[in-house]
Design an enzyme around this catalytic site. Structure first.
Site, PDB file in Angstrom:
ATOM      1  N   PHE A 201      37.498 -17.182  37.584  1.00  0.00           N
ATOM      2  CA  PHE A 201      36.097 -17.084  37.143  1.00  0.00           C
ATOM      3  C   PHE A 201      35.867 -15.954  36.120  1.00  0.00           C
TER       4      PHE A 201
ATOM      5  N   LEU B 275      22.810 -20.827  54.603  1.00  0.00           N
ATOM      6  CA  LEU B 275      22.522 -19.393  54.595  1.00  0.00           C
ATOM      7  C   LEU B 275      23.153 -18.751  55.826  1.00  0.00           C
TER       8      LEU B 275
ATOM      9  N   PHE C  55      28.644 -17.872  47.011  1.00  0.00           N
ATOM     10  CA  PHE C  55      27.281 -18.145  47.468  1.00  0.00           C
ATOM     11  C   PHE C  55      26.461 -18.986  46.476  1.00  0.00           C
ATOM     12  N   ILE C  56      26.299 -18.497  45.242  1.00  0.00           N
ATOM     13  CA  ILE C  56      25.381 -19.179  44.314  1.00  0.00           C
ATOM     14  C   ILE C  56      25.886 -20.574  43.943  1.00  0.00           C
TER      15      ILE C  56
ATOM     16  N   ALA D 256      39.465  -4.063  51.942  1.00  0.00           N
ATOM     17  CA  ALA D 256      40.507  -3.078  52.280  1.00  0.00           C
ATOM     18  C   ALA D 256      41.680  -3.177  51.311  1.00  0.00           C
TER      19      ALA D 256
ATOM     20  N   THR E 173      36.010  -3.570  42.867  1.00  0.00           N
ATOM     21  CA  THR E 173      34.735  -4.107  43.339  1.00  0.00           C
ATOM     22  C   THR E 173      33.931  -3.023  44.048  1.00  0.00           C
ATOM     23  N   ASP E 174      32.609  -3.187  44.079  1.00  0.00           N
ATOM     24  CA  ASP E 174      31.796  -2.210  44.811  1.00  0.00           C
ATOM     25  C   ASP E 174      31.986  -2.357  46.326  1.00  0.00           C
ATOM     26  N   GLU E 175      32.677  -3.431  46.757  1.00  0.00           N
ATOM     27  CA  GLU E 175      32.906  -3.600  48.205  1.00  0.00           C
ATOM     28  C   GLU E 175      33.854  -2.546  48.773  1.00  0.00           C
TER      29      GLU E 175
ATOM     30  N   THR F  66      48.616 -10.298  46.857  1.00  0.00           N
ATOM     31  CA  THR F  66      48.168 -10.186  45.463  1.00  0.00           C
ATOM     32  C   THR F  66      47.419  -8.885  45.187  1.00  0.00           C
TER      33      THR F  66
ATOM     34  N   TYR G  90      39.534  -8.268  52.607  1.00  0.00           N
ATOM     35  CA  TYR G  90      39.458  -8.329  51.126  1.00  0.00           C
ATOM     36  C   TYR G  90      39.195  -6.934  50.564  1.00  0.00           C
TER      37      TYR G  90
ATOM     38  N   LYS H  44      41.484  -4.294  48.194  1.00  0.00           N
ATOM     39  CA  LYS H  44      41.014  -3.795  46.889  1.00  0.00           C
ATOM     40  C   LYS H  44      40.985  -2.263  46.900  1.00  0.00           C
TER      41      LYS H  44
ATOM     42  N   THR I 123      46.376 -20.364  41.549  1.00  0.00           N
ATOM     43  CA  THR I 123      46.082 -20.609  42.964  1.00  0.00           C
ATOM     44  C   THR I 123      44.929 -21.610  43.043  1.00  0.00           C
TER      45      THR I 123
HETATM   46  P1  NAD Z   1      38.757 -15.847  41.234  1.00  0.00           P
HETATM   47  O1  NAD Z   1      39.202 -16.066  42.626  1.00  0.00           O
HETATM   48  O2  NAD Z   1      37.777 -16.783  40.627  1.00  0.00           O
HETATM   49  O3  NAD Z   1      40.003 -15.797  40.252  1.00  0.00           O
HETATM   50  C1  NAD Z   1      41.169 -15.091  40.551  1.00  0.00           C
HETATM   51  C2  NAD Z   1      42.283 -15.568  39.630  1.00  0.00           C
HETATM   52  O4  NAD Z   1      43.462 -14.814  39.941  1.00  0.00           O
HETATM   53  C3  NAD Z   1      42.643 -17.049  39.833  1.00  0.00           C
HETATM   54  O5  NAD Z   1      42.762 -17.695  38.596  1.00  0.00           O
HETATM   55  C4  NAD Z   1      43.991 -16.992  40.554  1.00  0.00           C
HETATM   56  O6  NAD Z   1      44.820 -18.111  40.277  1.00  0.00           O
HETATM   57  C5  NAD Z   1      44.578 -15.708  40.008  1.00  0.00           C
HETATM   58  N1  NAD Z   1      45.587 -15.144  40.919  1.00  0.00           N
HETATM   59  C6  NAD Z   1      45.491 -15.007  42.279  1.00  0.00           C
HETATM   60  N2  NAD Z   1      46.622 -14.473  42.756  1.00  0.00           N
HETATM   61  C7  NAD Z   1      47.445 -14.253  41.696  1.00  0.00           C
HETATM   62  C8  NAD Z   1      48.742 -13.702  41.552  1.00  0.00           C
HETATM   63  N3  NAD Z   1      49.433 -13.266  42.622  1.00  0.00           N
HETATM   64  N4  NAD Z   1      49.266 -13.626  40.312  1.00  0.00           N
HETATM   65  C9  NAD Z   1      48.575 -14.062  39.241  1.00  0.00           C
HETATM   66  N5  NAD Z   1      47.356 -14.611  39.305  1.00  0.00           N
HETATM   67  C10 NAD Z   1      46.783 -14.688  40.523  1.00  0.00           C
HETATM   68  O7  NAD Z   1      38.202 -14.348  41.221  1.00  0.00           O
HETATM   69  P2  NAD Z   1      37.074 -13.678  40.342  1.00  0.00           P
HETATM   70  O8  NAD Z   1      35.775 -13.845  41.021  1.00  0.00           O
HETATM   71  O9  NAD Z   1      37.257 -14.111  38.932  1.00  0.00           O
HETATM   72  O10 NAD Z   1      37.491 -12.148  40.500  1.00  0.00           O
HETATM   73  C11 NAD Z   1      38.425 -11.553  39.615  1.00  0.00           C
HETATM   74  C12 NAD Z   1      38.634 -10.109  40.036  1.00  0.00           C
HETATM   75  O11 NAD Z   1      37.385  -9.426  40.007  1.00  0.00           O
HETATM   76  C13 NAD Z   1      39.159  -9.986  41.473  1.00  0.00           C
HETATM   77  O12 NAD Z   1      40.137  -8.995  41.501  1.00  0.00           O
HETATM   78  C14 NAD Z   1      37.937  -9.553  42.284  1.00  0.00           C
HETATM   79  O13 NAD Z   1      38.323  -8.730  43.336  1.00  0.00           O
HETATM   80  C15 NAD Z   1      37.126  -8.795  41.258  1.00  0.00           C
HETATM   81  N6  NAD Z   1      35.669  -8.801  41.445  1.00  0.00           N
HETATM   82  C16 NAD Z   1      35.011  -9.980  41.636  1.00  0.00           C
HETATM   83  C17 NAD Z   1      33.615  -9.982  41.767  1.00  0.00           C
HETATM   84  C18 NAD Z   1      32.854 -11.272  41.968  1.00  0.00           C
HETATM   85  O14 NAD Z   1      31.652 -11.220  42.233  1.00  0.00           O
HETATM   86  N7  NAD Z   1      33.461 -12.436  41.842  1.00  0.00           N
HETATM   87  C19 NAD Z   1      32.917  -8.784  41.696  1.00  0.00           C
HETATM   88  C20 NAD Z   1      33.633  -7.590  41.495  1.00  0.00           C
HETATM   89  C21 NAD Z   1      35.008  -7.626  41.362  1.00  0.00           C
HETATM   90  O1  TDX Z   2      27.481 -20.153  51.988  1.00  0.00           O
HETATM   91  C1  TDX Z   2      27.246 -18.937  51.952  1.00  0.00           C
HETATM   92  N1  TDX Z   2      26.088 -18.467  52.508  1.00  0.00           N
HETATM   93  C2  TDX Z   2      25.746 -17.154  52.503  1.00  0.00           C
HETATM   94  O2  TDX Z   2      24.674 -16.794  53.018  1.00  0.00           O
HETATM   95  C3  TDX Z   2      28.138 -17.991  51.324  1.00  0.00           C
HETATM   96  C4  TDX Z   2      29.424 -18.470  50.715  1.00  0.00           C
HETATM   97  C5  TDX Z   2      27.776 -16.666  51.312  1.00  0.00           C
HETATM   98  N2  TDX Z   2      26.623 -16.247  51.889  1.00  0.00           N
HETATM   99  C6  TDX Z   2      26.242 -14.825  51.796  1.00  0.00           C
HETATM  100  C7  TDX Z   2      27.312 -13.808  52.110  1.00  0.00           C
HETATM  101  C8  TDX Z   2      26.964 -12.645  51.195  1.00  0.00           C
HETATM  102  O3  TDX Z   2      25.994 -11.820  51.814  1.00  0.00           O
HETATM  103  O4  TDX Z   2      25.902 -14.606  50.415  1.00  0.00           O
HETATM  104  C9  TDX Z   2      26.332 -13.304  49.977  1.00  0.00           C
HETATM  105  C10 TDX Z   2      27.292 -13.468  48.805  1.00  0.00           C
HETATM  106  O5  TDX Z   2      28.475 -14.046  49.324  1.00  0.00           O
HETATM  107  P1  TDX Z   2      29.791 -14.266  48.421  1.00  0.00           P
HETATM  108  O6  TDX Z   2      29.442 -15.100  47.242  1.00  0.00           O
HETATM  109  O7  TDX Z   2      30.882 -14.724  49.319  1.00  0.00           O
HETATM  110  O8  TDX Z   2      30.027 -12.788  47.849  1.00  0.00           O
HETATM  111  P2  TDX Z   2      30.360 -11.384  48.563  1.00  0.00           P
HETATM  112  O9  TDX Z   2      30.970 -11.553  49.887  1.00  0.00           O
HETATM  113  O10 TDX Z   2      29.132 -10.537  48.457  1.00  0.00           O
HETATM  114  O11 TDX Z   2      31.493 -10.827  47.553  1.00  0.00           O
HETATM  115  C11 TDX Z   2      31.411 -11.030  46.123  1.00  0.00           C
HETATM  116  O12 TDX Z   2      31.009  -9.852  45.463  1.00  0.00           O
HETATM  117  C12 TDX Z   2      31.914  -8.778  45.414  1.00  0.00           C
HETATM  118  C13 TDX Z   2      32.742 -11.517  45.546  1.00  0.00           C
HETATM  119  O13 TDX Z   2      33.149 -12.705  46.212  1.00  0.00           O
HETATM  120  C14 TDX Z   2      33.782 -10.442  45.635  1.00  0.00           C
HETATM  121  O14 TDX Z   2      34.976 -10.875  45.003  1.00  0.00           O
HETATM  122  C15 TDX Z   2      33.277  -9.208  44.938  1.00  0.00           C
HETATM  123  O15 TDX Z   2      34.184  -8.162  45.101  1.00  0.00           O
END
Ligand code: NAD
Ligand code: TDX
Length: 332
Positions: free
Chosen positions: A13, A205, A189-190, A151, A122-124, A98, A149, A153, A38
């Site tokens: 993403f 939810l 979620f979204i 932990a 991530t802020d997590e 990973t 997750y 990061k 993946t």
């Molecule tokens: P995602 O799951 O959509 O994409 C992750 C990508 O990494 C995938 O294309 C997957 O194939 C690849 N991947 C997984 N394991 C791998 C490996 N061992 N070697 C090479 N490629 C590998 O994730 P995302 O939402 O795009 O998040 C990207 C990064 O940003 C993550 O590290 C996540 O922790 C961080 N992050 C995400 C969010 C969020 O809201 N999605 C917020 C803050 C930080």
């Molecule tokens: O179906 C759902 N219903 C629901 O209420 C899902 C999938 C989630 N939720 C809630 C859980 C969370 O409070 O919505 C919120 C957002 O959930 P996620 O999209 O799973 O995000 P979150 O767990 O907050 O983590 C995301 O933000 C920080 C990313 O997935 C992480 O990769 C990033 O580090």
């Protein structure tokens, strides 16, 4: 001057949106993407830019491959990761593989060739904040991860901090709040709620939906990463987030999605809560705003959601194949 950039996880993403943004706005970079493809990756994520990049399918934990790819590039931006909290509660193994060992394997090659690293954290890693408080995460907030997750990061950030201090590694780290936008996997979620509604299924939810997230558009996150690459100080960490106006309880975001998609406000199911569910994330982005001049373009979640809903409506073929398997994994 052209710089060679290795983008790991570039078929996921955030990484793929970063590739598109870099092709559009940063012609100074010559791009190589490495991605293990993946379940979270989608080959369509790189549609339209295939001719402008080199793509390598591979695992960041593969030391020989990382040695080769890192040696051929100037900068590495690490987006590769296992990213979904719910999956980490079911099976932490791939997260340790990973998010921790993968970063360790990258560090070895980056140190050997003295390359610049930007790592996407991530802020997590900070855990959560109470619902009723004005507190916000800053770069000096102590780490207190809640989920497997978070932990893994946090552990990777610790490795990087040690490599910076002990070996002079040239690295920056950013911690961003929740992202949304096009090309996000339907497990999150979204997109889960939008695609449920598009298929005539009820959105889900967790618990009472009081948990607060700060929704940051993926293009704003990626613009911040570019600001760090060009102006950030090596050895520093930067928090990224859209700010107070983008904060909302899940129930409110659910209501907004239902409203924007023409559904009644109660047309959702309340399902079992997530174990260890973090209550509130909120960022203080003073540092990146004042030192690097970064500002989010999307401060209104409503505007960002309108665009995002349109994207999922217009791209059913993109997400439809992921949907059944994702919902089977949830089982609720
Ligand atoms: P995602 O799951 O959509 O994409 C992750 C990508 O990494 C995938 O294309 C997957 O194939 C690849 N991947 C997984 N394991 C791998 C490996 N061992 N070697 C090479 N490629 C590998 O994730 P995302 O939402 O795009 O998040 C990207 C990064 O940003 C993550 O590290 C996540 O922790 C961080 N992050 C995400 C969010 C969020 O809201 N999605 C917020 C803050 C930080
Ligand atoms: O179906 C759902 N219903 C629901 O209420 C899902 C999938 C989630 N939720 C809630 C859980 C969370 O409070 O919505 C919120 C957002 O959930 P996620 O999209 O799973 O995000 P979150 O767990 O907050 O983590 C995301 O933000 C920080 C990313 O997935 C992480 O990769 C990033 O580090």
């Amino acid at each position: 001057m052209t710089e060679r950039i290795l983008i790991t996880g570039g078929a996921g993403f955030i990484g793929s949106n970063f590739v598109h943004q870099t092709v559009r706005e940063h012609s100074e970079f010559q791009i190589t993407v490495v991605d293990a493809m993946t379940y979270a990756a989608n080959k369509d994520n790189l549609k339209g830019v295939e001719d402008q990049i080199d793509f390598v399918e591979g695992d960041i934990c593969n030391p020989g491959l990382m040695d080769d790819l890192v040696s051929k590039n100037d900068v590495v931006v690490n987006f590769a990761g296992e990213s979904h909290v719910d999956n980490s509660l079911r099976d932490p193994d791939p997260f340790v593989h990973t998010n921790l060992l993968g970063v360790y394997s990258l560090l070895k090659a980056i140190r050997k060739y003295d390359r610049r690293l930007h790592h996407v954290s991530t802020d997590e890693v900070f855990g959560d904040l109470p619902l009723e408080s004005d507190e916000r995460f800053t770069e000096s907030t102590p780490y207190k991860p809640s989920s497997p997750y978070a932990a893994t990061k946090a552990s990777a950030d610790m490795l990087i901090a040690a490599w910076v201090r002990s070996f002079g590694l040239r690295a920056t780290v950013s911690m961003c709040a929740n992202n949304y936008g096009p090309r996000q996997h339907v497990e999150k979620f979204i997109p889960r709620q939008i695609t449920n509604i598009l298929l005539g299924e009820r959105p889900k939810l967790y618990g009472a939906g009081a948990n607060i997230r700060e929704w940051t558009h993926v293009d704003d996150h990626n613009a911040a990463v570019h600001a760090i690459l060009s102006k950030g100080k090596e050895g520093e960490t930067y928090i990224i987030g859209a700010g107070e106006d983008a904060e909302a309880p899940n129930k409110q975001v659910m209501g907004l999605i239902l409203e924007l998609m023409g559904q009644p406000e109660d047309a959702f199911d309340s399902v079992a809560d997530r174990a260890g569910h973090d209550m509130r994330y909120a960022t203080d982005t003073t540092k990146i705003r004042t030192e690097l001049g970064w500002r989010p373009r999307y401060t209104s979640l409503r505007d960002g959601l309108v665009e995002t809903i349109k994207w999922y409506r217009d791209n059913v073929d993109y997400w439809r194949p992921q949907k059944q398997q994702t919902e089977e994994r949830y089982g609720q």
